[in-house]
Enzyme design. Structure first.
Site, PDB file in Angstrom:
ATOM      1  N   PRO A  57       0.897  -1.102  -0.015  1.00  0.00           N
ATOM      2  CA  PRO A  57      -0.037  -0.046  -0.045  1.00  0.00           C
ATOM      3  C   PRO A  57       0.908   1.191  -0.078  1.00  0.00           C
ATOM      4  CG  PRO A  57      -0.063  -1.344   1.948  1.00  0.00           C
ATOM      5  CD  PRO A  57       1.164  -1.706   1.336  1.00  0.00           C
ATOM      6  N   GLU A  58       0.292   2.320  -0.838  1.00  0.00           N
ATOM      7  CA  GLU A  58       1.044   3.505  -0.828  1.00  0.00           C
ATOM      8  C   GLU A  58       0.154   4.792  -0.480  1.00  0.00           C
ATOM      9  OE1 GLU A  58       2.966   4.041  -4.572  1.00  0.00           O
ATOM     10  OE2 GLU A  58       2.974   1.826  -4.946  1.00  0.00           O
TER      11      GLU A  58
ATOM     12  N   HIS B 119      -2.475 -16.032   9.222  1.00  0.00           N
ATOM     13  CA  HIS B 119      -1.491 -14.775   9.329  1.00  0.00           C
ATOM     14  C   HIS B 119      -2.056 -13.656   9.857  1.00  0.00           C
ATOM     15  CE1 HIS B 119       1.013 -17.035   6.705  1.00  0.00           C
ATOM     16  NE2 HIS B 119       0.284 -17.325   5.726  1.00  0.00           N
TER      17      HIS B 119
ATOM     18  N   ARG C 132       3.604 -11.812   5.158  1.00  0.00           N
ATOM     19  CA  ARG C 132       5.199 -11.512   5.172  1.00  0.00           C
ATOM     20  C   ARG C 132       5.618 -11.066   6.428  1.00  0.00           C
ATOM     21  NH1 ARG C 132       6.843  -9.196  -0.631  1.00  0.00           N
ATOM     22  NH2 ARG C 132       8.939  -9.728   0.100  1.00  0.00           N
TER      23      ARG C 132
ATOM     24  N   ARG D  42      20.398  16.399  -4.367  1.00  0.00           N
ATOM     25  CA  ARG D  42      20.656  14.919  -4.260  1.00  0.00           C
ATOM     26  C   ARG D  42      21.311  14.414  -5.586  1.00  0.00           C
ATOM     27  NH1 ARG D  42      17.867  11.373  -0.905  1.00  0.00           N
ATOM     28  NH2 ARG D  42      17.566  12.332   1.043  1.00  0.00           N
TER      29      ARG D  42
END
Length: 287
Positions: free
Chosen positions: A2-3, A91, A110, A151
DNA sequence: TCTAACCTGATC
DNA sequence: GATCAGGTTAGA
């Protein structure tokens, strides 16, 4: 997984829980639930949910008494609202029991994701939170240009860096760069002209549209009611390697940049800035 | 600044 | 069996 659009969609899905009372917090896999200094799961027993919050990809519930239950879904985390008697899916690592026989369940195959019980000061003080750059909706072109400008890495790498802009991930970096017509491997301090403006506008547009569609469900992501998002159907490049670009018909290329699968259109997103043409030749046939 | 590592499951 | 996956970070 998810973003920002997915996490914000989940947060909105939890909004109806405001006013509800928690009865217990349970953890079935050690380490998935982390407690701030001095915190105990029992502190939530009887507490009411007073609000929800989100910063970047971190979301949380706020409780009477000021505690916060923060969740980072990472890759495969899923937060769903279920009946307390419903079978626990595999899970399922953390459950928040609520009144009216419901449970908010966190599952994560995970186990990269985390649930943290904290007070507001502890949440603000998390190193992860302290490092975050601005939310995309606070981002303007000069700010973006400045943050990229000092950067020395690629656009792809810089935009994935949560300290530059918070909330983008692999999908929306690829989609935003495509919309802006910028190659993912462009040096991030080489933007000029209207490029920062285009990139900023593309980030705003793609996140806004993705949020309106309830996020992208490629594999695991679901809303709290387990319904899927729809934005994957509107991806222009992500997951479309080998297919034709909707803009120009060129074949979308998949490569690895910054260690991540990366998708771009070689024609719409040229590797080098086009050098200003010296002579316009009307009969070259290209157009 | 980059890579490997954290994990399981899906897919080839 | 090998490879890949939407995130983050410790360590090089």
């Amino acid at each position: 997984m998810p973003e920002l659009p997915e996490v914000e969609t989940v947060r909105r899905g939890l909004e109806p829980l405001v006013g509800r009372r928690a009865t217990a917090l349970r953890c079935d896999f050690p380490g998935v639930l982390q407690l701030g200094e001095g915190r105990s799961p029992r502190e939530l027993e009887g507490a009411h949910i007073t609000g929800t919050g989100r910063r970047a990809k971190l979301l949380w519930l706020e409780f009477s008494g000021g505690l916060r239950l923060a969740v980072h879904l990472r890759m495969t985390g899923e937060l769903t609202l279920e009946g307390a008697g419903a079978p626990r899916r595999p899970h399922t690592h953390v459950s928040l029991a609520l009144d009216r026989g419901q449970e908010l369940r966190f599952r994560d195959p995970r186990r990269f994701g985390r649930v943290q019980l904290l007070d507001a000061v502890q949440l603000e003080g998390l190193p992860f939170v302290r490092r975050l750059g601005p939310e995309p909706d606070e981002l303007d072109p000069p700010t973006l240009a400045a943050r990229l400008g000092h950067r020395s890495t690629t656009l792809k790498s810089a935009l994935l860096d949560q300290s530059v802009v918070a909330g983008l991930g692999n999908i929306y970096v690829d989609e935003a760069l495509h919309r802006a017509g910028l190659h993912p491997e462009l040096w991030c301090n080489s933007l000029r002209g209207d490029e920062p403006t285009r990139l900023c506008a593309s980030i705003h547009a793609v996140l806004g549209e993705a949020l309106a569609a309830g996020g992208s469900s490629i594999r695991d992501y679901r809303r709290p009611d387990r319904s899927k998002g729809a934005f994957q159907r509107q991806h222009l490049v992500f997951g479309r390697g080998g297919e034709a670009c909707h803009g120009c018909g060129e074949i979308i290329r998949r490569s690895v940049v910054a260690g991540r699968g990366t998708h771009h259109c070689p024609r719409c997103q040229p590797r080098r800035q086009r050098v200003r043409r010296r002579v316009r030749r009307p009969s070259t046939g290209r157009g």
